[in-house]
Design a protein around this motif. Structure first.
Motif, PDB file in Angstrom:
ATOM      1  N   THR A  89     -31.429   8.310  75.925  1.00 37.67           N
ATOM      2  CA  THR A  89     -31.940   7.274  74.725  1.00 37.67           C
ATOM      3  C   THR A  89     -30.923   7.539  73.654  1.00 37.67           C
ATOM      4  N   ASN A  90     -31.586   6.857  72.689  1.00 37.54           N
ATOM      5  CA  ASN A  90     -30.314   6.775  71.930  1.00 37.54           C
ATOM      6  C   ASN A  90     -29.867   8.411  71.317  1.00 37.54           C
ATOM      7  N   GLY A 110     -32.151  -3.153  68.722  1.00 34.33           N
ATOM      8  CA  GLY A 110     -33.601  -3.552  69.224  1.00 34.33           C
ATOM      9  C   GLY A 110     -33.822  -2.552  71.158  1.00 34.33           C
ATOM     10  N   ILE A 111     -32.704  -1.452  70.787  1.00 32.81           N
ATOM     11  CA  ILE A 111     -32.711  -1.244  72.494  1.00 32.81           C
ATOM     12  C   ILE A 111     -33.474  -0.079  72.079  1.00 32.81           C
ATOM     13  N   LYS A 112     -34.599   1.085  72.269  1.00 36.14           N
ATOM     14  CA  LYS A 112     -34.657   2.120  72.695  1.00 36.14           C
ATOM     15  C   LYS A 112     -34.012   2.903  73.759  1.00 36.14           C
ATOM     16  N   GLU A 113     -33.963   2.650  75.107  1.00 34.95           N
ATOM     17  CA  GLU A 113     -33.523   3.719  75.670  1.00 34.95           C
ATOM     18  C   GLU A 113     -32.840   2.213  76.805  1.00 34.95           C
ATOM     19  N   ILE A 158     -35.822  -5.473  76.053  1.00 43.89           N
ATOM     20  CA  ILE A 158     -34.205  -4.594  76.028  1.00 43.89           C
ATOM     21  C   ILE A 158     -34.612  -3.649  75.382  1.00 43.89           C
ATOM     22  N   GLU A 159     -35.806  -3.657  74.638  1.00 50.02           N
ATOM     23  CA  GLU A 159     -35.616  -2.176  74.407  1.00 50.02           C
ATOM     24  C   GLU A 159     -36.035  -1.132  75.416  1.00 50.02           C
ATOM     25  N   ARG A 160     -35.965  -1.653  76.419  1.00 50.98           N
ATOM     26  CA  ARG A 160     -36.045  -0.625  77.526  1.00 50.98           C
ATOM     27  C   ARG A 160     -34.919   0.083  78.542  1.00 50.98           C
TER      28      ARG A 160
END
Lengths: 318, 74
Positions: free
Chosen positions: A18-19, A38-41, A270-272
């Motif tokens: 994760t971030n 835009g990325i969370k993990e 992209i977030e995942r």
């Protein structure tokens, strides 16, 4: 001659970073990465090699296509993080899936899937191959300077494959470009220890000029999509699904209005997963396929850009 | 003239009020990062018909940006 996609498969490592995990060792924050990139993990390999990931996604694609390795006439790998310079990724996959065919890699970084499809299409068009396995696998985590917050937050590891079959039906067209140089994006290989070579070794990690990459990416998407639509006579409304390379959500936000293709047609995950280089687009394609988000006859446009510098777009019918 | 156009481009791309922007305003004041600047640079290329206009890391203020655009145009 065209192709149809018989099956898709993807594999990402189990380990989620994760971030907040990254903020423990580089100066960054979940809020900044989520808003600005835009990325969370992302997934990061703990024990999978690049080939391991490629083999796993290839096996899933074969299963989804209902074919076996021996049915495949050609394997095209696309990677910039192969475990070895030789043998290539495609050869490692060939052995593990029980294929006995031609197998080689193309190197076009984040545009790898587009370049691999185009290569496969050449073999299909010439009648040399009927069934082609395209495998994209990237262990980007091994290329990164994990102290550089500008790059280490962006990338992830993973793989995806597709099985293509020559088909009289359907539709395929493409545009491909390169603008050669190492000043914007550079990913060196190891320098070796030759006692004769006197040149100072390069920084061994992935280098990216963020601003120049961003501009190239936005311009490439808008240019390539327009060129492809003009070439095929299709309009923005004719396109049902756009899968862009998942490099940075802001690139997509900036480029999408310029293409005139409606926002709701653009698929973003992209977030995942972060940016998985050439595997990003086929991971998204497999995810859409498995979630029943693609209908027969849908016109799918893929658009990618990356190191090289390289870019390309393809449109085909599902 | 260049300043007014650039202020307008920044305000459109960043979503801030154009009246907040003066030549002395820094990018830090506007809370904009290098990718915002790249977006602004692309819009400047379009507006002023420039090719490959790069915003260098040494530019700190809107005034620096205006000067660079004027130099690129001369």
């Amino acid at each position: 001659m065209n192709f149809k996609i018989l099956g898709t498969g993807s594999y990402v490592p189990d380990h989620v970073v994760t971030n907040d995990d990254l903020a423990k060792f580089v100066e960054t924050s979940d809020e900044w990465i989520a808003q600005r990139v835009g990325i969370k993990e992302r997934r990061v390999s703990i024990s999978d090699t690049t080939a391991d990931m490629g083999i796993k996604s290839a096996k899933k694609a074969l299963e989804s296509a209902n074919v076996v390795g021996a049915d495949i006439d050609l394997i095209v790998g696309a990677t910039i993080s192969a475990d070895s310079v030789c043998p290539n990724l495609a050869c490692m996959v060939e052995r593990e899936i029980g294929a006995d065919c031609m197998a080689f890699d193309v190197s076009a970084a984040c545009s790898g899937f587009i370049f691999a499809l185009e290569t496969a299409m050449g073999f299909i068009e010439r009648g040399i191959a009927k069934k082609v396995l395209v495998v994209c696998a990237e262990r980007m985590s091994k290329l990164l300077d994990w102290n550089d917050r500008g790059t280490c937050v962006i990338f992830g590891d993973g793989s995806a494959s597709v099985v293509l079959e020559a088909s009289e039906e359907g539709f395929y067209d493409s545009v491909i470009h390169t603008k050669g140089g190492d000043d914007v994006i550079d990913i060196p290989t190891r320098d070796g220890i030759s006692p004769f070579y006197k040149v100072e070794p390069k920084n061994p990690f992935l280098f990216m000029n963020g601003q120049a990459t961003f501009k190239f990416a936005v311009k490439s998407i808008s240019h390539d999509v327009k060129e492809l639509l003009d070439k095929t006579g299709l309009t923005a409304d004719d396109i049902d699904i756009v899968i862009p390379h998942q490099a940075n959500k802001r690139i997509i936000d900036s480029a999408q209005p310029k293409t005139k293709i409606a926002r709701e047609k653009w698929y973003i995950n992209i977030e995942r997963f972060g940016n998985v280089s050439g595997a990003s687009i086929p991971i998204a394609l497999d995810e859409m396929n498995r979630n029943g988000l693609i209908k027969k006859g849908d016109k799918i446009l893929l658009t990618a850009f990356g190191g090289g510098l390289s870019s390309g777009a393809v449109v085909f019918e599902w | 003239m260049t300043f007014e156009k650039i202020a307008e481009i920044i305000s459109e791309n960043i979503g801030c009020d154009v009246s907040e922007i003066t030549e002395k305003t820094t990018f830090e004041d506007l809370n904009i990062d290098s990718l915002d600047i790249a977006e602004v640079a692309m819009a400047i290329e379009e507006e002023f018909g420039l090719e490959n206009f790069e915003a260098s890391p040494s530019m700190k203020t809107v005034g620096d940006l205006v000067e660079a655009v004027e130099n690129a145009m001369s």
